[in-house]
Scaffold this motif. Structure first.
Motif, PDB file in Angstrom:
ATOM      1  N   GLY A 133      11.110   7.981  -8.558  1.00 14.54           N
ATOM      2  CA  GLY A 133      12.347   8.320  -9.260  1.00 14.54           C
ATOM      3  C   GLY A 133      13.528   8.432  -8.311  1.00 14.54           C
ATOM      4  N   THR A 134      13.298   9.001  -7.132  1.00 15.47           N
ATOM      5  CA  THR A 134      14.365   9.129  -6.144  1.00 15.47           C
ATOM      6  C   THR A 134      14.838   7.747  -5.680  1.00 15.47           C
ATOM      7  OG1 THR A 134      13.406  11.208  -5.400  1.00 15.47           O
ATOM      8  CG2 THR A 134      14.993  10.153  -3.938  1.00 15.47           C
ATOM      9  N   ALA A 135      13.898   6.842  -5.459  1.00 11.15           N
ATOM     10  CA  ALA A 135      14.257   5.492  -5.033  1.00 11.15           C
ATOM     11  C   ALA A 135      15.044   4.772  -6.122  1.00 11.15           C
ATOM     12  CB  ALA A 135      12.994   4.699  -4.688  1.00 11.15           C
ATOM     13  N   SER A 166       0.848  -1.197   0.000  1.00  8.34           N
ATOM     14  CA  SER A 166       0.000   0.000   0.000  1.00  8.34           C
ATOM     15  C   SER A 166       0.882   1.244   0.000  1.00  8.34           C
ATOM     16  CB  SER A 166      -0.915   0.025   1.233  1.00  8.34           C
ATOM     17  OG  SER A 166      -0.157   0.097   2.422  1.00  8.34           O
ATOM     18  N   GLY A 167       0.269   2.368  -0.311  1.00 10.38           N
ATOM     19  CA  GLY A 167       0.918   3.662  -0.191  1.00 10.38           C
ATOM     20  C   GLY A 167       2.250   3.788  -0.892  1.00 10.38           C
ATOM     21  N   ILE A 168       3.203   4.362  -0.191  1.00 11.22           N
ATOM     22  CA  ILE A 168       4.521   4.631  -0.755  1.00 11.22           C
ATOM     23  C   ILE A 168       5.223   3.347  -1.158  1.00 11.22           C
ATOM     24  CG2 ILE A 168       6.834   5.471  -0.164  1.00 11.22           C
ATOM     25  CD1 ILE A 168       5.417   7.647   1.546  1.00 11.22           C
ATOM     26  N   GLY A 169       5.175   2.338  -0.292  1.00 13.33           N
ATOM     27  CA  GLY A 169       5.853   1.086  -0.598  1.00 13.33           C
ATOM     28  C   GLY A 169       5.347   0.435  -1.865  1.00 13.33           C
ATOM     29  N   LEU A 170       4.028   0.453  -2.068  1.00 14.14           N
ATOM     30  CA  LEU A 170       3.453  -0.133  -3.276  1.00 14.14           C
ATOM     31  C   LEU A 170       3.889   0.638  -4.517  1.00 14.14           C
ATOM     32  CD1 LEU A 170       1.590  -2.148  -4.678  1.00 14.14           C
ATOM     33  CD2 LEU A 170      -0.348  -0.641  -4.101  1.00 14.14           C
ATOM     34  N   ALA A 171       3.922   1.959  -4.432  1.00 17.17           N
ATOM     35  CA  ALA A 171       4.376   2.765  -5.570  1.00 17.17           C
ATOM     36  C   ALA A 171       5.823   2.444  -5.914  1.00 17.17           C
ATOM     37  CB  ALA A 171       4.227   4.254  -5.255  1.00 17.17           C
ATOM     38  N   ILE A 172       6.667   2.291  -4.891  1.00 16.84           N
ATOM     39  CA  ILE A 172       8.076   1.960  -5.122  1.00 16.84           C
ATOM     40  C   ILE A 172       8.196   0.576  -5.756  1.00 16.84           C
ATOM     41  CG2 ILE A 172      10.304   1.548  -4.018  1.00 16.84           C
ATOM     42  CD1 ILE A 172       9.399   4.507  -4.019  1.00 16.84           C
ATOM     43  N   ALA A 173       7.459  -0.392  -5.239  1.00 20.35           N
ATOM     44  CA  ALA A 173       7.497  -1.752  -5.781  1.00 20.35           C
ATOM     45  C   ALA A 173       7.084  -1.761  -7.246  1.00 20.35           C
ATOM     46  CB  ALA A 173       6.591  -2.665  -4.956  1.00 20.35           C
ATOM     47  N   ARG A 174       6.029  -1.049  -7.567  1.00 23.34           N
ATOM     48  CA  ARG A 174       5.559  -0.985  -8.955  1.00 23.34           C
ATOM     49  C   ARG A 174       6.578  -0.260  -9.841  1.00 23.34           C
ATOM     50  NH1 ARG A 174      -0.768   0.452  -7.458  1.00 23.34           N
ATOM     51  NH2 ARG A 174      -1.561  -1.697  -7.629  1.00 23.34           N
ATOM     52  N   GLY A 175       7.230   0.752  -9.286  1.00 18.59           N
ATOM     53  CA  GLY A 175       8.222   1.489 -10.064  1.00 18.59           C
ATOM     54  C   GLY A 175       9.403   0.625 -10.458  1.00 18.59           C
ATOM     55  N   PHE A 176       9.899  -0.176  -9.530  1.00 18.21           N
ATOM     56  CA  PHE A 176      11.008  -1.091  -9.842  1.00 18.21           C
ATOM     57  C   PHE A 176      10.555  -2.160 -10.848  1.00 18.21           C
ATOM     58  CE2 PHE A 176      13.130   0.588  -6.065  1.00 18.21           C
ATOM     59  CZ  PHE A 176      14.462   0.499  -6.421  1.00 18.21           C
ATOM     60  N   ALA A 177       9.379  -2.721 -10.638  1.00 22.12           N
ATOM     61  CA  ALA A 177       8.891  -3.776 -11.518  1.00 22.12           C
ATOM     62  C   ALA A 177       8.656  -3.254 -12.934  1.00 22.12           C
ATOM     63  CB  ALA A 177       7.606  -4.373 -10.960  1.00 22.12           C
ATOM     64  N   ALA A 207      18.724   6.875   2.652  1.00 17.64           N
ATOM     65  CA  ALA A 207      17.364   7.112   3.136  1.00 17.64           C
ATOM     66  C   ALA A 207      16.668   8.150   2.263  1.00 17.64           C
ATOM     67  CB  ALA A 207      17.383   7.588   4.582  1.00 17.64           C
ATOM     68  N   ILE A 208      15.355   8.096   2.295  1.00 17.52           N
ATOM     69  CA  ILE A 208      14.490   9.115   1.686  1.00 17.52           C
ATOM     70  C   ILE A 208      13.577   9.645   2.780  1.00 17.52           C
ATOM     71  CG2 ILE A 208      12.583   9.544   0.089  1.00 17.52           C
ATOM     72  CD1 ILE A 208      13.741   7.457  -1.766  1.00 17.52           C
ATOM     73  N   SER A 209      13.392  10.961   2.821  1.00 20.80           N
ATOM     74  CA  SER A 209      12.470  11.578   3.776  1.00 20.80           C
ATOM     75  C   SER A 209      11.291  12.202   3.032  1.00 20.80           C
ATOM     76  CB  SER A 209      13.190  12.657   4.609  1.00 20.80           C
ATOM     77  OG  SER A 209      14.049  12.058   5.556  1.00 20.80           O
ATOM     78  N   PRO A 210      10.174  11.496   2.948  1.00 26.33           N
ATOM     79  CA  PRO A 210       8.994  12.071   2.305  1.00 26.33           C
ATOM     80  C   PRO A 210       8.410  13.219   3.123  1.00 26.33           C
ATOM     81  CG  PRO A 210       8.832   9.667   2.463  1.00 26.33           C
ATOM     82  CD  PRO A 210       9.953  10.109   3.365  1.00 26.33           C
TER      83      PRO A 210
END
Length: 234
Positions: free
Chosen positions: A205-207, A7-18, A164-167
């Motif tokens: 993009g940052t990740a 969910s949330g940020i983690g899901l967006a990051i996972a989808r971005g890498f995939a 680290a990233i600080s949202p």
């Protein structure tokens, strides 16, 4: 591997890498969310698995079942506004947000060392500023910065980078109460340099950069992605 990736940020990051062709394991604690995401289908290479990041044996079992690992993203996090003054709640938030990042990092260390991989921890703008309602969240995210710096030096000789990233204020379920309140949302926009709320996609993009060879000489760093909120002078 992305903890808090359902969910949330983690899901967006996972989808971005995939979306860029990575094979991604996204973990979360809600079986209902995981079942829903599996029904949706979507991006090739992205799979979901249940994991309680507070459970050391479960963490070891999941990470130990991987053949290889290039990137660990510690995105699991919770906040319990106003309740974090209760000791049990305070300790729960610290365990999920801070202790679990260390737990996962240690479990993943051997695999990451073999590949010259990296760890990406999620801190917060509350690593820098205060919110009286969430002392445990703020303390845990401040701790993430310290953990990131220390692990960067501990793991660096093994070829592992740790950043680290600080949202800032991004539209997620955690911040829903604020962005659905027109008055509160407007105050936040007014203090943000770009005059808008962030989206989860603003963090992808940052990740990707921090995990890529483009950041090969970047470690122990924190990159704020808050639209300029923290440095506001008003």
């Amino acid at each position: 591997m992305v903890s808090g990736g359902t969910s949330g940020i983690g899901l967006a990051i996972a989808r971005g890498f995939a979306a860029l062709g990575a094979t991604v394991l996204a973990t979360g604690s809600s079986e209902d969310k995981i079942a829903g995401l599996r029904r949706e289908g979507g991006i090739a290479g992205l799979t979901f698995r249940s994991l309680d990041v507070r459970d050391r044996a479960a963490v070891q079992a999941v990470v130990g079942g991987l053949d290889a690992l290039d990137v660990l993203v510690n995105a699991a996090g919770i906040a319990r506004p106003h309740r974090e003054f209760e000791e049990d709640t305070f300790l729960e938030v610290m365990d999920v947000n801070l202790n679990a990042a260390m737990r996962l990092a240690m479990a993943a260390r051997p695999l990451l060392a073999r590949r010259g991989g990296s760890i990406l921890n999620f801190a917060s703008m509350l690593s820098y500023v205060a919110d009286a309602a969430v002392p445990a969240y703020g303390a845990s995210k401040t701790g993430i910065l310290g953990l990131t710096r220390h692990l960067a030096h501990a793991f660096g000789p093994e070829g592992i980078r740790v950043n680290a990233i600080s949202p800032g204020y991004h539209r997620t379920d955690m911040t829903r109460e604020l962005w659905e309140d027109p008055g509160a949302a407007a105050k936040i926009e007014a203090k943000t340099a770009v005059r808008r709320w962030g989206t989860t996609e603003d963090l992808v993009g940052t990740a990707l950069f921090l995990a890529s060879p483009a950041a090969a000489y970047v470690t122990g760093a924190d990159l704020p992605v808050d639209g300029g909120y923290v440095v506001s002078g008003f």
